[in-house]
Design a protein around this motif. Structure first.
Motif, PDB file in Angstrom:
ATOM      1  N   ASP A 100       0.872  -1.170   0.000  1.00 33.26           N
ATOM      2  CA  ASP A 100       0.000   0.000   0.000  1.00 33.26           C
ATOM      3  C   ASP A 100       0.908   1.218   0.000  1.00 33.26           C
ATOM      4  N   ASN A 101       1.012   1.914  -1.116  1.00 32.68           N
ATOM      5  CA  ASN A 101       1.919   3.051  -1.195  1.00 32.68           C
ATOM      6  C   ASN A 101       1.420   4.056  -2.224  1.00 32.68           C
ATOM      7  N   ALA A 102       2.000   5.242  -2.203  1.00 35.71           N
ATOM      8  CA  ALA A 102       1.597   6.310  -3.111  1.00 35.71           C
ATOM      9  C   ALA A 102       2.749   7.307  -3.205  1.00 35.71           C
ATOM     10  N   ILE A 103       2.648   8.213  -4.159  1.00 34.53           N
ATOM     11  CA  ILE A 103       3.627   9.287  -4.314  1.00 34.53           C
ATOM     12  C   ILE A 103       2.893  10.620  -4.303  1.00 34.53           C
ATOM     13  N   ALA A 104       3.335  11.523  -3.425  1.00 28.98           N
ATOM     14  CA  ALA A 104       2.897  12.914  -3.460  1.00 28.98           C
ATOM     15  C   ALA A 104       4.076  13.734  -3.967  1.00 28.98           C
ATOM     16  N   TYR A 105       3.804  14.698  -4.849  1.00 27.43           N
ATOM     17  CA  TYR A 105       4.916  15.481  -5.376  1.00 27.43           C
ATOM     18  C   TYR A 105       4.536  16.951  -5.483  1.00 27.43           C
ATOM     19  N   GLU A 106       5.569  17.749  -5.520  1.00 31.61           N
ATOM     20  CA  GLU A 106       5.394  19.193  -5.633  1.00 31.61           C
ATOM     21  C   GLU A 106       5.121  19.528  -7.090  1.00 31.61           C
ATOM     22  N   SER A 107       4.034  20.230  -7.344  1.00 30.73           N
ATOM     23  CA  SER A 107       3.664  20.530  -8.726  1.00 30.73           C
ATOM     24  C   SER A 107       4.748  21.368  -9.395  1.00 30.73           C
ATOM     25  N   ARG A 133       8.869  -8.640  -6.520  1.00 35.58           N
ATOM     26  CA  ARG A 133       9.856  -9.712  -6.684  1.00 35.58           C
ATOM     27  C   ARG A 133      10.340 -10.212  -5.328  1.00 35.58           C
ATOM     28  N   ALA A 134      10.407  -9.304  -4.346  1.00 34.94           N
ATOM     29  CA  ALA A 134      10.858  -9.696  -3.007  1.00 34.94           C
ATOM     30  C   ALA A 134       9.786 -10.441  -2.222  1.00 34.94           C
ATOM     31  N   GLY A 135       8.575 -10.549  -2.776  1.00 35.76           N
ATOM     32  CA  GLY A 135       7.533 -11.327  -2.116  1.00 35.76           C
ATOM     33  C   GLY A 135       6.392 -10.533  -1.535  1.00 35.76           C
ATOM     34  N   LEU A 136       6.358  -9.213  -1.755  1.00 37.35           N
ATOM     35  CA  LEU A 136       5.243  -8.390  -1.259  1.00 37.35           C
ATOM     36  C   LEU A 136       4.196  -8.287  -2.361  1.00 37.35           C
ATOM     37  N   PRO A 137       3.024  -8.897  -2.153  1.00 33.64           N
ATOM     38  CA  PRO A 137       2.005  -8.901  -3.206  1.00 33.64           C
ATOM     39  C   PRO A 137       1.566  -7.492  -3.580  1.00 33.64           C
ATOM     40  N   ARG A 138       1.146  -7.328  -4.822  1.00 28.76           N
ATOM     41  CA  ARG A 138       0.533  -6.074  -5.224  1.00 28.76           C
ATOM     42  C   ARG A 138      -0.839  -5.946  -4.561  1.00 28.76           C
ATOM     43  N   CYS A 139      -1.224  -4.724  -4.256  1.00 29.89           N
ATOM     44  CA  CYS A 139      -2.514  -4.479  -3.608  1.00 29.89           C
ATOM     45  C   CYS A 139      -3.644  -4.798  -4.571  1.00 29.89           C
ATOM     46  N   ALA A 140      -4.546  -5.651  -4.143  1.00 33.21           N
ATOM     47  CA  ALA A 140      -5.675  -6.026  -5.000  1.00 33.21           C
ATOM     48  C   ALA A 140      -6.563  -4.825  -5.301  1.00 33.21           C
ATOM     49  N   GLY A 141      -6.610  -3.854  -4.393  1.00 37.33           N
ATOM     50  CA  GLY A 141      -7.419  -2.662  -4.599  1.00 37.33           C
ATOM     51  C   GLY A 141      -6.731  -1.583  -5.412  1.00 37.33           C
ATOM     52  N   GLY A 142      -5.466  -1.830  -5.797  1.00 35.16           N
ATOM     53  CA  GLY A 142      -4.751  -0.877  -6.633  1.00 35.16           C
ATOM     54  C   GLY A 142      -4.137   0.298  -5.910  1.00 35.16           C
ATOM     55  N   TYR A 143      -4.041   0.237  -4.563  1.00 38.75           N
ATOM     56  CA  TYR A 143      -3.477   1.356  -3.815  1.00 38.75           C
ATOM     57  C   TYR A 143      -1.953   1.242  -3.799  1.00 38.75           C
ATOM     58  N   MET A 144      -1.372   1.571  -4.932  1.00 35.45           N
ATOM     59  CA  MET A 144       0.071   1.535  -5.116  1.00 35.45           C
ATOM     60  C   MET A 144       0.499   2.755  -5.914  1.00 35.45           C
ATOM     61  N   ALA A 145       1.771   3.101  -5.788  1.00 34.95           N
ATOM     62  CA  ALA A 145       2.281   4.304  -6.453  1.00 34.95           C
ATOM     63  C   ALA A 145       2.185   4.216  -7.964  1.00 34.95           C
ATOM     64  N   THR A 146       2.066   3.026  -8.511  1.00 34.49           N
ATOM     65  CA  THR A 146       1.858   2.893  -9.947  1.00 34.49           C
ATOM     66  C   THR A 146       0.518   3.485 -10.377  1.00 34.49           C
ATOM     67  N   ASN A 147      -0.422   3.566  -9.453  1.00 38.39           N
ATOM     68  CA  ASN A 147      -1.734   4.165  -9.730  1.00 38.39           C
ATOM     69  C   ASN A 147      -1.956   5.487  -8.997  1.00 38.39           C
ATOM     70  N   TRP A 148      -1.372   5.597  -7.804  1.00 40.53           N
ATOM     71  CA  TRP A 148      -1.633   6.759  -6.946  1.00 40.53           C
ATOM     72  C   TRP A 148      -0.409   7.671  -6.912  1.00 40.53           C
ATOM     73  N   ARG A 149      -0.327   8.554  -7.910  1.00 45.79           N
ATOM     74  CA  ARG A 149       0.683   9.624  -7.954  1.00 45.79           C
ATOM     75  C   ARG A 149      -0.070  10.921  -8.165  1.00 45.79           C
ATOM     76  N   ARG A 150       0.018  11.803  -7.200  1.00 47.48           N
ATOM     77  CA  ARG A 150      -0.746  13.051  -7.266  1.00 47.48           C
ATOM     78  C   ARG A 150       0.118  14.209  -6.761  1.00 47.48           C
ATOM     79  N   PRO A 151      -0.085  15.418  -7.287  1.00 43.96           N
ATOM     80  CA  PRO A 151       0.513  16.601  -6.653  1.00 43.96           C
ATOM     81  C   PRO A 151       0.008  16.705  -5.214  1.00 43.96           C
TER      82      PRO A 151
END
Length: 346
Positions: A100-107, A133-151
């Motif tokens: 469960d991860n995300a990225i917040a960034y400065e616009s 690859r290290a064994g941490l499954p991807r979030c089934a709900g999609g709450y990952m930085a691949t989807n959640w990147r926002r200013p």
């Protein structure tokens, strides 16, 4: 509950990863983590200290991948923060925990927006892929930085909306972010933390959190069937997940900035009685210990870790303690229902 440096498991696989083009050491990470957890449980370590150590190991791996990602991609085009959410944000993870991860960034300026999006998207792909690859499954709900990147400004608007209009659907998103903390990057997220504390004081937001906490309960008659041969019990639903939600509700309502379940329960003065808070903490520790031992056995046997325990395989003393722990959860749910004028737990 945190860990000291001496408490944290040493993951040789993390230290061995020095280049994102050669991630083979990560194939050993899961086994090393399993060995470390098994040893600590065998030594009689507190289950909640062990879950904090798992989270810290996963966070150290995340930081290593982010650092190598920046080496591989070059300096980031804008300030950002890698956000840990859910169980990793709370610092309490199991062998079954997913990402469960995300990225917040400065616009950046309009001319740099595309470059920032491309860079952070590539970084997210590298880190999420490495964790998988290290064994941490991807979030089934999609709450990952691949989807959640926002200013950061957009995250502020989202958080404000969740608090001001706490509808059940919106709260499902908000719940994932209520344990947010930054683990890497130089962008401060103080504004997000302030908004979460503000939400904890809003009656309408509290009511929605209370409803969520009451939704996680064991089915009727479960407590009377703990000795039934072959029957399984989901230790998360109606057990640890309910406690996490109850602690989050009462901790935020008390104005606490704590992330971990135990620290939130220590801070519930005035929102939950001290005996109830202590009983809930003891129940959380016991149920988490059952989860960990169950999952160590599963993973060691080549199975996927889950939360489905067979109570008939416990000793009579453990079944008695299990029944007591589940009663505590239901009792605190009843107290919570009355406090927030909700329908009684059935």
């Amino acid at each position: 509950m945190g860990t000291s440096p001496d408490d944290q498991p040493s993951m040789e696989a993390v230290d061995a990863v020095t280049d994102l083009r050669h991630l083979e050491p990560l194939d050993r990470y899961r086994g090393q983590l399993l060995d470390a957890v098994g040893r600590r449980l065998a030594d009689g370590d507190d289950a909640l200290v062990v879950t904090a150590a798992i989270a810290e190991a996963n966070t150290a791996l995340t930081r290593r991948l982010l650092t190598l990602g920046e080496v591989h991609l070059g300096p980031p085009p804008c300030r950002y923060a890698w956000l840990l959410l859910g169980s990793q944000g709370r610092g309490e993870q199991l062998l079954s925990s997913d990402q469960d991860n995300a990225i917040a960034y400065e616009s950046p300026g309009p001319s740099d927006e595309a470059a920032a999006g491309e860079y952070l998207g590539a970084l997210a792909d590298l880190v999420v892929g490495g964790l998988y690859r290290a064994g941490l499954p991807r979030c089934a709900g999609g709450y990952m930085a691949t989807n959640w990147r926002r200013p950061l400004a957009e995250f502020r608007r989202l958080f404000h909306g969740w608090i001001e209009e706490p509808e059940p659907g919106a709260l499902m998103q908000a719940e994932v972010f209520l344990d947010v903390r930054a683990c890497h990057g130089d962008l401060p997220i103080d504004d997000l933390e302030h908004l979460l504390h503000l939400g904890g004081t809003r009656g309408s937001f509290q009511v929605q959190m209370a409803r969520a906490a009451l939704a996680f309960r064991i089915p009727p008659n479960t407590l009377g069937r703990l000795r039934s041969p072959g029957a399984s019990l989901d230790l998360k639903r109606g057990g640890t997940a309910a406690i996490v939600l109850l602690a989050r509700l009462h901790g935020l309502a008390a104005g606490s900035s704590a992330r971990s379940t135990v620290l939130r329960l220590r801070a519930v003065d005035g929102t939950l009685s001290p005996p109830d808070a202590r009983d809930l903490t003891d129940a959380y520790r016991f149920l988490t210990g059952l989860q960990l031992r169950h999952q160590v056995e599963q993973v060691a046997g080549g199975l996927t870790a889950d939360n489905l325990l067979r109570p008939d395989r416990l000793t009579s003393a453990e079944r008695k303690q299990l029944r007591t722990a589940l009663h505590v959860v239901r009792d605190v749910q009843e107290v919570t229902a009355r406090r927030f004028a909700l329908q009684t737990v059935t």
